[in-house]
Design a protein around this motif. Sequence first.
Motif, PDB file in Angstrom:
ATOM      1  N   UNK A 145       0.823  -1.203   0.000  1.00 36.15           N
ATOM      2  CA  UNK A 145       0.000   0.000   0.000  1.00 36.15           C
ATOM      3  C   UNK A 145       0.859   1.256   0.000  1.00 36.15           C
ATOM      4  N   UNK A 146       0.284   2.361  -0.458  1.00 36.23           N
ATOM      5  CA  UNK A 146       0.962   3.649  -0.428  1.00 36.23           C
ATOM      6  C   UNK A 146       0.809   4.313   0.924  1.00 36.23           C
ATOM      7  N   UNK A 147       1.172   5.591   0.977  1.00 40.32           N
ATOM      8  CA  UNK A 147       1.033   6.337   2.227  1.00 40.32           C
ATOM      9  C   UNK A 147      -0.386   6.246   2.774  1.00 40.32           C
ATOM     10  N   UNK A 148      -1.349   6.429   1.888  1.00 47.57           N
ATOM     11  CA  UNK A 148      -2.740   6.451   2.322  1.00 47.57           C
ATOM     12  C   UNK A 148      -3.135   5.132   2.974  1.00 47.57           C
ATOM     13  N   UNK A 149      -2.781   4.033   2.343  1.00 42.83           N
ATOM     14  CA  UNK A 149      -3.163   2.730   2.870  1.00 42.83           C
ATOM     15  C   UNK A 149      -2.487   2.404   4.192  1.00 42.83           C
ATOM     16  N   UNK A 150      -1.224   2.788   4.318  1.00 45.22           N
ATOM     17  CA  UNK A 150      -0.476   2.505   5.547  1.00 45.22           C
ATOM     18  C   UNK A 150      -1.029   3.318   6.713  1.00 45.22           C
ATOM     19  N   UNK A 151      -1.157   4.629   6.518  1.00 43.40           N
ATOM     20  CA  UNK A 151      -1.655   5.467   7.608  1.00 43.40           C
ATOM     21  C   UNK A 151      -3.107   5.143   7.950  1.00 43.40           C
ATOM     22  N   UNK A 152      -3.916   4.868   6.931  1.00 46.89           N
ATOM     23  CA  UNK A 152      -5.323   4.537   7.174  1.00 46.89           C
ATOM     24  C   UNK A 152      -5.436   3.293   8.060  1.00 46.89           C
ATOM     25  N   UNK A 153      -4.577   2.313   7.817  1.00 49.07           N
ATOM     26  CA  UNK A 153      -4.608   1.079   8.611  1.00 49.07           C
ATOM     27  C   UNK A 153      -4.253   1.354  10.068  1.00 49.07           C
ATOM     28  N   UNK A 154      -3.279   2.237  10.294  1.00 51.72           N
ATOM     29  CA  UNK A 154      -2.881   2.547  11.666  1.00 51.72           C
ATOM     30  C   UNK A 154      -3.989   3.303  12.411  1.00 51.72           C
ATOM     31  N   UNK A 155      -4.592   4.270  11.758  1.00 47.87           N
ATOM     32  CA  UNK A 155      -5.691   4.993  12.401  1.00 47.87           C
ATOM     33  C   UNK A 155      -6.837   4.045  12.720  1.00 47.87           C
ATOM     34  N   UNK A 156      -7.110   3.133  11.804  1.00 49.42           N
ATOM     35  CA  UNK A 156      -8.192   2.174  12.038  1.00 49.42           C
ATOM     36  C   UNK A 156      -7.860   1.244  13.203  1.00 49.42           C
ATOM     37  N   UNK A 157      -6.602   0.838  13.316  1.00 46.67           N
ATOM     38  CA  UNK A 157      -6.214  -0.078  14.389  1.00 46.67           C
ATOM     39  C   UNK A 157      -6.502   0.510  15.757  1.00 46.67           C
ATOM     40  N   UNK A 158      -6.342   1.828  15.907  1.00 49.54           N
ATOM     41  CA  UNK A 158      -6.536   2.456  17.205  1.00 49.54           C
ATOM     42  C   UNK A 158      -7.875   3.191  17.310  1.00 49.54           C
ATOM     43  N   UNK A 159      -8.755   2.957  16.351  1.00 45.46           N
ATOM     44  CA  UNK A 159     -10.093   3.537  16.411  1.00 45.46           C
ATOM     45  C   UNK A 159     -10.118   5.046  16.258  1.00 45.46           C
ATOM     46  N   UNK A 160      -9.206   5.585  15.465  1.00 41.42           N
ATOM     47  CA  UNK A 160      -9.105   7.028  15.289  1.00 41.42           C
ATOM     48  C   UNK A 160      -9.695   7.453  13.945  1.00 41.42           C
ATOM     49  N   UNK A 161     -10.205   8.678  13.918  1.00 39.72           N
ATOM     50  CA  UNK A 161     -10.762   9.210  12.674  1.00 39.72           C
ATOM     51  C   UNK A 161      -9.624   9.647  11.753  1.00 39.72           C
TER      52      UNK A 161
END
Length: 331
Positions: A145-161
């Motif tokens: 994944x690109x930047x978007x996919x990597x960061x999106x996964x991390x925010x999702x892991x911790x329940x962040x918007x």
Amino acid sequence: MQATSQTFNIAVVGQNNRLQYEALLFAASLRHSSPQFGGKLFVATPNPGPRWKQDPRIQDEEVLKALKQLGAEILPFDSHVFGESYPYGNKIEALMALPEDEPFVFFDTDTLITGEITSVPFDFDRPSASLKVEGTWPKPTLYGPGFDGIWRALYARFGLDFESSLDTDQPHDHWRRYLYFNAGYFFYKCPRKFGERFLDYARTIRDENIPELTGQSLDPWLDQAALPLVIHSFGGGRDVLPSGFLDGSVSCHYRLFPLLYARESDQVIDVLETVVAPNKVKKVLKQYEPLKKMVLQGKGAKVRALFDRDQLPRREQAIRNTIKSKGLWLR
């Protein structure tokens, strides 16, 4: 500039290596440049334990005496998670030893205070960190994944918007679109709350198998991967602190003395050479070879003469290479 009335503490990490000398230099610069600072200065030192092969505490009595004379308090802390395997984790675990519910600013030890720190308009209810940063992490792979996919996964892991963290003025998958900081300084209203969450997020990122992070290096970038998530979770962001104060007129994260002499302002050089001059500081700091040669023996002036501060090379590596070619590189 007018000082603010708010009281806060400052913390740096010190231990039985170059950090003890950098901590002393930091303390000297704080006392010189910020006479109105009324909070406590803590030099957080890791205790010996199973995560350290040798005793990491500051053991040089002259360093300890000089720190005390400058009003610094040694603050021991335990390394439960990181220690020698990831010394950048010191800045995370040290936070749990700071006074609870007292606003704090953490600085990397290789920083000079160059102005009145009480003039900085901190909003301790909203954390932030240094924006003097390059796109060092993540490094998207060809098939991942690109930047978007990597960061999106991390925010999702911790329940962040995720969406509210984005700088939508920047293009999709450009690193500046995503919340990213240098961990050279950060601040918040409570070090315990910040530290506990920082530790939780960093340990989770390190230990869990998050598929989107496959192929991503977390050494040394773990703290900077977790930090934006922590800041966002507490309602902070990139717009909290006006520019021009920290990493500007009030502080300088110099990192290495050759780089300091190559690219920093005359004001920074003046602060450095002024605070090193008193004998009670100089006699201790001259034990640190890079400072001794660069500052006290004049090699820094030779480095400075190699560069035009108004036309510095864009890439740091080019600056390093020029210094090395003249035999002036020290670290």
